[in-house]
Design a protein around this motif. Structure first.
Motif, short mmCIF file in Angstrom:
data_model
loop_
_atom_site.label_atom_id
_atom_site.label_comp_id
_atom_site.label_asym_id
_atom_site.label_seq_id
_atom_site.Cartn_x
_atom_site.Cartn_y
_atom_site.Cartn_z
N TYR A 22 0.82 -1.22 0.00
CA TYR A 22 0.00 0.00 0.00
C TYR A 22 0.86 1.26 0.00
CZ TYR A 22 -4.76 -1.77 0.81
OH TYR A 22 -5.98 -2.34 0.67
N ARG A 23 2.08 1.14 0.46
CA ARG A 23 2.93 2.32 0.69
C ARG A 23 3.04 3.22 -0.54
NH1 ARG A 23 7.64 0.06 3.17
NH2 ARG A 23 6.27 -0.23 4.93
N GLU A 24 3.38 2.65 -1.68
CA GLU A 24 3.59 3.47 -2.88
C GLU A 24 2.31 4.15 -3.37
OE1 GLU A 24 4.84 2.90 -7.50
OE2 GLU A 24 5.92 1.69 -6.02
N PRO A 25 1.21 3.41 -3.57
CA PRO A 25 0.01 4.12 -4.03
C PRO A 25 -0.50 5.15 -3.02
CG PRO A 25 -0.45 1.76 -3.75
CD PRO A 25 1.01 1.97 -3.52
N LEU A 26 -0.34 4.87 -1.74
CA LEU A 26 -0.79 5.84 -0.73
C LEU A 26 0.12 7.05 -0.65
CD1 LEU A 26 -2.07 3.52 2.13
CD2 LEU A 26 -3.42 4.86 0.50
N ALA A 27 1.40 6.86 -0.95
CA ALA A 27 2.33 7.98 -0.94
C ALA A 27 1.89 9.05 -1.94
CB ALA A 27 3.74 7.51 -1.25
N ARG A 28 1.32 8.61 -3.06
CA ARG A 28 0.82 9.57 -4.06
C ARG A 28 -0.31 10.43 -3.49
NH1 ARG A 28 -0.22 5.04 -7.72
NH2 ARG A 28 1.81 4.07 -7.83
N VAL A 38 -8.26 5.36 8.54
CA VAL A 38 -9.08 6.38 9.20
C VAL A 38 -9.91 7.14 8.18
CG1 VAL A 38 -8.93 8.59 10.44
CG2 VAL A 38 -7.64 6.60 11.25
N MET A 39 -9.29 7.51 7.06
CA MET A 39 -10.03 8.25 6.03
C MET A 39 -11.16 7.40 5.44
SD MET A 39 -8.88 11.31 5.95
CE MET A 39 -9.60 11.92 4.42
N MET A 40 -10.94 6.09 5.30
CA MET A 40 -12.02 5.24 4.78
C MET A 40 -13.25 5.29 5.68
SD MET A 40 -10.48 1.86 2.94
CE MET A 40 -9.43 1.31 4.25
N VAL A 41 -13.03 5.29 7.00
CA VAL A 41 -14.16 5.39 7.93
C VAL A 41 -14.85 6.74 7.75
CG1 VAL A 41 -14.82 5.51 10.36
CG2 VAL A 41 -13.18 3.79 9.60
N GLU A 101 -11.27 11.07 -1.74
CA GLU A 101 -11.84 9.72 -1.89
C GLU A 101 -11.80 9.24 -3.33
OE1 GLU A 101 -15.80 7.12 -0.73
OE2 GLU A 101 -15.94 9.30 -0.70
N ALA A 102 -12.07 10.11 -4.28
CA ALA A 102 -12.06 9.71 -5.69
C ALA A 102 -10.67 9.22 -6.11
CB ALA A 102 -12.50 10.87 -6.58
N GLN A 103 -9.63 9.89 -5.66
CA GLN A 103 -8.27 9.46 -5.98
C GLN A 103 -7.92 8.15 -5.28
OE1 GLN A 103 -5.38 12.65 -5.34
NE2 GLN A 103 -7.09 14.08 -5.37
N ALA A 104 -8.47 7.95 -4.10
CA ALA A 104 -8.17 6.75 -3.31
C ALA A 104 -8.87 5.51 -3.86
CB ALA A 104 -8.56 6.97 -1.86
N ALA A 105 -9.89 5.68 -4.67
CA ALA A 105 -10.60 4.53 -5.23
C ALA A 105 -9.66 3.65 -6.04
CB ALA A 105 -11.76 5.01 -6.09
N ASP A 106 -8.70 4.25 -6.71
CA ASP A 106 -7.73 3.49 -7.49
C ASP A 106 -6.86 2.59 -6.59
OD1 ASP A 106 -8.67 4.75 -9.74
OD2 ASP A 106 -7.06 6.23 -9.80
N ALA A 108 -7.74 1.10 -3.72
CA ALA A 108 -8.51 -0.08 -3.32
C ALA A 108 -8.65 -1.06 -4.48
CB ALA A 108 -9.87 0.34 -2.80
N ASP A 109 -8.87 -0.57 -5.68
CA ASP A 109 -9.02 -1.44 -6.85
C ASP A 109 -7.74 -2.21 -7.14
OD1 ASP A 109 -11.61 -0.58 -7.13
OD2 ASP A 109 -11.15 0.86 -8.71
N ALA A 110 -6.60 -1.57 -7.02
CA ALA A 110 -5.32 -2.19 -7.35
C ALA A 110 -4.93 -3.27 -6.34
CB ALA A 110 -4.22 -1.14 -7.41
N THR A 111 -5.37 -3.12 -5.13
CA THR A 111 -4.91 -4.02 -4.07
C THR A 111 -5.59 -5.38 -4.09
OG1 THR A 111 -6.51 -3.13 -2.52
CG2 THR A 111 -4.33 -2.12 -2.55
N THR A 112 -6.73 -5.51 -4.72
CA THR A 112 -7.44 -6.79 -4.68
C THR A 112 -6.71 -7.89 -5.44
OG1 THR A 112 -8.81 -6.14 -6.55
CG2 THR A 112 -9.71 -5.73 -4.36
#
Length: 141
Positions: A22-28, A38-41, A101-106, A108-112
């Motif tokens: 998760y580190r790299e996609p979240l770093a963006r 926390v943000m997902m909640v 949230e819109a940017q974070a949707a990517d 969640a999709d990549a991690t599955t």
């Protein structure tokens, strides 16, 4: 006692590896994994008390408070005392936080795909992990 015979080790290793991925996609997004959780909640609720948020993400106030302070400093959340009960601290998503949230949707999709499990296996794993978490929280041994 052998390491490969211990259930705790594959749980630890898997958790560590998933969070590392998760580190790299979240770093963006400028988020750590814990901030992302926390943000997902908050994306789901909009606002919540700090206490209820801590319960949902399994963090104590000593860990959660500084994390929320950093998110607030970035303008993603707002913290304020509940006017009906000053002891309660309410955490509210800001517009900037909501827009993230819109940017974070990517993310969640990549991690599955990382685990290489079928959807049925993912469901089974999630069910078993949630059962274990519930049992641990109830103090079962």
């Amino acid at each position: 006692m052998r390491l490969e015979d211990q259930l705790c080790f594959p749980l630890y290793s898997c958790s560590k590896e998933v969070i590392r991925r998760y580190r790299e996609p979240l770093a963006r997004l400028g988020l750590t994994y814990t901030q992302y959780v926390v943000m997902m909640v908050l994306w789901e609720c909009g606002q919540i008390t700090e206490r209820d948020l801590g319960r949902k993400v399994h963090l104590d106030s000593g860990t959660l408070a500084p994390l929320l302070k950093r998110l607030e400093g970035r303008g993603l959340v707002r913290r304020a005392r509940d006017p009906r009960d000053w002891r309660r601290l309410r955490v509210t998503l800001t517009q900037e936080g909501a827009d993230l949230e819109a940017q974070a949707a990517d993310v969640a999709d990549a991690t599955t795909d990382w685990l290489g499990l079928t959807s049925e296996e993912e469901t089974e794993l999630e069910t078993l992990l949630n059962k274990a978490i519930d049992n641990l929280e109830r103090g079962m041994q």
